[in-house]
Design an enzyme around this catalytic site. Structure first.
Site, mmCIF file in Angstrom:
data_model
loop_
_atom_site.group_PDB
_atom_site.id
_atom_site.type_symbol
_atom_site.label_atom_id
_atom_site.label_comp_id
_atom_site.label_asym_id
_atom_site.label_seq_id
_atom_site.Cartn_x
_atom_site.Cartn_y
_atom_site.Cartn_z
ATOM 1 N N TYR A 1 6.757 -10.198 6.549
ATOM 2 C CA TYR A 1 6.600 -8.760 6.754
ATOM 3 C C TYR A 1 7.115 -8.396 8.144
ATOM 4 O O TYR A 1 6.998 -9.175 9.091
ATOM 5 C CB TYR A 1 5.128 -8.351 6.669
ATOM 6 C CG TYR A 1 4.577 -8.255 5.272
ATOM 7 C CD1 TYR A 1 4.627 -7.061 4.558
ATOM 8 C CD2 TYR A 1 3.966 -9.350 4.666
ATOM 9 C CE1 TYR A 1 4.106 -6.968 3.279
ATOM 10 C CE2 TYR A 1 3.435 -9.265 3.385
ATOM 11 C CZ TYR A 1 3.508 -8.074 2.696
ATOM 12 O OH TYR A 1 2.988 -7.977 1.421
ATOM 13 N N ASP B 1 0.819 -1.203 0.000
ATOM 14 C CA ASP B 1 0.000 0.000 0.000
ATOM 15 C C ASP B 1 0.857 1.259 0.000
ATOM 16 O O ASP B 1 2.075 1.207 0.184
ATOM 17 C CB ASP B 1 -0.912 0.017 1.222
ATOM 18 C CG ASP B 1 -2.022 -1.026 1.143
ATOM 19 O OD1 ASP B 1 -2.377 -1.429 0.020
ATOM 20 O OD2 ASP B 1 -2.518 -1.449 2.210
#
EC number: 5.4.99.12
Length: 264
Positions: free
Chosen positions: A112, A54
């Site tokens: 992540y 994002d």
């Protein structure tokens, strides 16, 4: 002869509207890389990434691939590409891959990292790379939560509302598997922390919602045993807040071997 070139990419996402090319023409990582690659290959290039980060999210180990008939040497897709790119995007490695290799579909897992700071006053230079959660934080409170998160679950409660068509019955829906979750001090200090998540895939904003929920548990704003009930609820309103994008890093894409035909 057509080639399949695999790139290892790092980027600072602060000034970009995410990875994916946008129809409105906003600056994105994919579009910026494709523009420079098309110059080198003297033809339009479509770059396929392993995921879609994002706006404001960073990457240390994004993998992407593209097909080309160009005979340019691999060094052109490494040193040459870096010479054309802005300094907040760097190609760390370029390799020849098998023609059937796909950055996204060949991947077996992703890792992540979410960085956050719990001190009272944050140094301005870190504000784009660490979320600020001032207050007491106890990582030991997360151990019960980790136990409930690991394994295969329907993670609907940790998915951005409206990001997926719930009427679609094909595919695996919101079911994902988490292999590893941890929280460790960053740089050996008591007020900088890193959450890590390794799984076979992640829903839209799933890591940020997981991070926001876990941080709230560590700061005693939510019960340590709340995770199981959140998973069972299968609704976004059951989980905690979405953590800011600035603390999120795509750290590594994992692949089964062999995925490459040669190295450089």
């Amino acid at each position: 002869m057509q080639r399949n070139v695999r790139l290892l990419i790092a980027y600072d996402g602060s000034n970009y509207h995410g990875w994916q090319r946008q129809q409105q023409g906003e600056a994105t990582i994919q579009a910026t890389l494709e523009g420079s690659l098309s110059q080198i290959c003297s033809a339009p290039i479509t770059l396929h990434g392993a995921g879609r980060t994002d706006a404001g999210v960073h990457a240390l180990g994004m993998i992407a691939h593209f097909h080309t008939d160009s005979t340019a040497p691999l060094v052109a897709f490494y040193k040459g590409l870096n010479a054309l790119l802005p300094t907040d995007i760097r190609v760390l490695k370029a390799e020849e891959a098998r023609l059937d290799f796909h950055s996204r579909f060949s991947a077996c897992a992703k890792t992540y990292r979410y960085d956050f700071f719990t001190g009272a006053v944050q140094i301005p230079a870190t504000r784009l790379y660490q979320a600020h959660y001032p207050g007491k934080f106890n990582p030991r409170l997360l151990q019960t939560a980790f136990g409930h998160l690991l394994g295969t679950h329907d993670f609907s409660s940790f998915e951005r509302s409206g990001s997926r068509d719930k009427e679609v019955v094909t595919g695996r829906g919101a079911v994902r598997t988490l292999f590893h979750v941890s929280c460790t001090p960053t740089l050996g200090t008591a007020d900088q922390w890193s959450l890590r998540f390794t799984g076979d895939g992640f829903l839209r904003q799933m890591v940020r919602i997981l991070a926001g929920t876990l941080i709230s548990i560590g700061q005693e704003k939510r019960r340590a045993d709340a995770i199981q009930a959140i998973i069972t609820a299968q609704t976004r309103t059951a989980a905690g807040p979405t953590a800011p994008a600035c603390g999120l890093f795509l750290e590594q894409i994992h692949y089964p071997q062999p995925c490459l035909c040669s190295r450089s």
